[in-house]
Scaffold this motif. Structure first.
Motif, PDB file in Angstrom:
ATOM      1  N   ASN A   1      -1.588 -13.194  14.049  1.00 33.12           N
ATOM      2  CA  ASN A   1      -1.963 -11.901  13.482  1.00 33.12           C
ATOM      3  C   ASN A   1      -1.762 -10.774  14.475  1.00 33.12           C
ATOM      4  OD1 ASN A   1      -2.658 -13.122  11.125  1.00 33.12           O
ATOM      5  ND2 ASN A   1      -4.838 -13.189  11.555  1.00 33.12           N
ATOM      6  N   ALA A   2      -1.146  -9.708  13.983  1.00 34.68           N
ATOM      7  CA  ALA A   2      -0.999  -8.473  14.750  1.00 34.68           C
ATOM      8  C   ALA A   2      -2.154  -7.554  14.378  1.00 34.68           C
ATOM      9  CB  ALA A   2       0.335  -7.813  14.419  1.00 34.68           C
ATOM     10  N   LYS A   3      -2.581  -6.734  15.296  1.00 35.33           N
ATOM     11  CA  LYS A   3      -3.667  -5.800  15.015  1.00 35.33           C
ATOM     12  C   LYS A   3      -3.146  -4.379  15.085  1.00 35.33           C
ATOM     13  CE  LYS A   3      -6.851  -8.814  14.483  1.00 35.33           C
ATOM     14  NZ  LYS A   3      -7.227  -9.148  13.142  1.00 35.33           N
ATOM     15  N   LEU A   4      -3.551  -3.576  14.099  1.00 30.64           N
ATOM     16  CA  LEU A   4      -3.189  -2.167  14.117  1.00 30.64           C
ATOM     17  C   LEU A   4      -4.012  -1.457  15.175  1.00 30.64           C
ATOM     18  CD1 LEU A   4      -3.086  -1.164  10.368  1.00 30.64           C
ATOM     19  CD2 LEU A   4      -1.181  -1.239  11.939  1.00 30.64           C
TER      20      LEU A   4
ATOM     21  N   LEU B   1       0.841  -1.190   0.000  1.00 33.44           N
ATOM     22  CA  LEU B   1       0.000   0.000   0.000  1.00 33.44           C
ATOM     23  C   LEU B   1       0.877   1.240   0.000  1.00 33.44           C
ATOM     24  CD1 LEU B   1      -2.868  -0.916   2.440  1.00 33.44           C
ATOM     25  CD2 LEU B   1      -3.078  -0.353   0.026  1.00 33.44           C
ATOM     26  N   ASN B   2       0.515   2.180  -0.829  1.00 31.84           N
ATOM     27  CA  ASN B   2       1.266   3.419  -0.962  1.00 31.84           C
ATOM     28  C   ASN B   2       0.697   4.447   0.004  1.00 31.84           C
ATOM     29  OD1 ASN B   2       2.719   5.604  -1.802  1.00 31.84           O
ATOM     30  ND2 ASN B   2       2.011   5.556  -3.921  1.00 31.84           N
TER      31      ASN B   2
ATOM     32  N   ALA C   1      -3.106   7.547   0.595  1.00 31.08           N
ATOM     33  CA  ALA C   1      -4.073   7.549   1.696  1.00 31.08           C
ATOM     34  C   ALA C   1      -5.065   8.699   1.630  1.00 31.08           C
ATOM     35  CB  ALA C   1      -3.351   7.538   3.034  1.00 31.08           C
ATOM     36  N   PRO C   2      -4.659   9.919   1.257  1.00 28.46           N
ATOM     37  CA  PRO C   2      -5.664  10.989   1.184  1.00 28.46           C
ATOM     38  C   PRO C   2      -6.737  10.747   0.122  1.00 28.46           C
ATOM     39  CG  PRO C   2      -3.464  11.908   1.228  1.00 28.46           C
ATOM     40  CD  PRO C   2      -3.320  10.418   1.055  1.00 28.46           C
TER      41      PRO C   2
ATOM     42  N   PHE D   1      -6.616   2.114   6.645  1.00 29.64           N
ATOM     43  CA  PHE D   1      -6.192   1.241   7.732  1.00 29.64           C
ATOM     44  C   PHE D   1      -6.819  -0.147   7.624  1.00 29.64           C
ATOM     45  CE2 PHE D   1      -4.900   5.229   9.817  1.00 29.64           C
ATOM     46  CZ  PHE D   1      -3.597   4.885  10.109  1.00 29.64           C
ATOM     47  N   GLN D   2      -8.037  -0.233   7.107  1.00 28.68           N
ATOM     48  CA  GLN D   2      -8.646  -1.541   6.877  1.00 28.68           C
ATOM     49  C   GLN D   2      -7.836  -2.337   5.854  1.00 28.68           C
ATOM     50  OE1 GLN D   2     -12.664  -0.441   5.726  1.00 28.68           O
ATOM     51  NE2 GLN D   2     -13.449  -1.513   7.534  1.00 28.68           N
TER      52      GLN D   2
END
Length: 94
Positions: free
Chosen positions: A88-91, A56-57, A61-62, A70-71
């Motif tokens: 799994n890590a969670k943001l 993901l770049n 994001a904007p 974030f999803q």
């Protein structure tokens, strides 16, 4: 999950399996690797030379909502972790 998200996930998976762009492009319906690159850029991804895959770049994001960004990022983390057999890590979104 819509058709485009399925296609993006499939592309990421093929690169995770070690295929080269010349092999991936025809498998997902592109006659030339540049077309695949344009498609992934339109979806907010850029090529990462370290992981040899699209990531993901952050600069895109904007263009999409912060929550959606974030999803997508969380999905990418979950997929990579499950591929590697890691819990799994969670943001944490503050």
């Amino acid at each position: 999950m819509n058709e485009i998200e399925v296609k993006v996930r499939h592309i990421l998976q093929l690169f995770n399996e070690g295929l080269k762009v010349e092999e991936v492009a025809p498998k997902v319906g592109y006659s030339h690797p540049k077309s695949l690159s344009r498609f992934m850029a339109q979806q907010g991804y850029r090529w990462d030379t370290i992981s040899m895959n699209y990531v993901l770049n952050a600069s895109s994001a904007p263009l999409i909502s912060r929550y959606k960004y974030f999803q997508l990022l969380q999905k990418e983390i979950d997929e990579r972790d499950s591929f590697k057999g890691v819990n799994n890590a969670k943001l944490r979104i503050f």
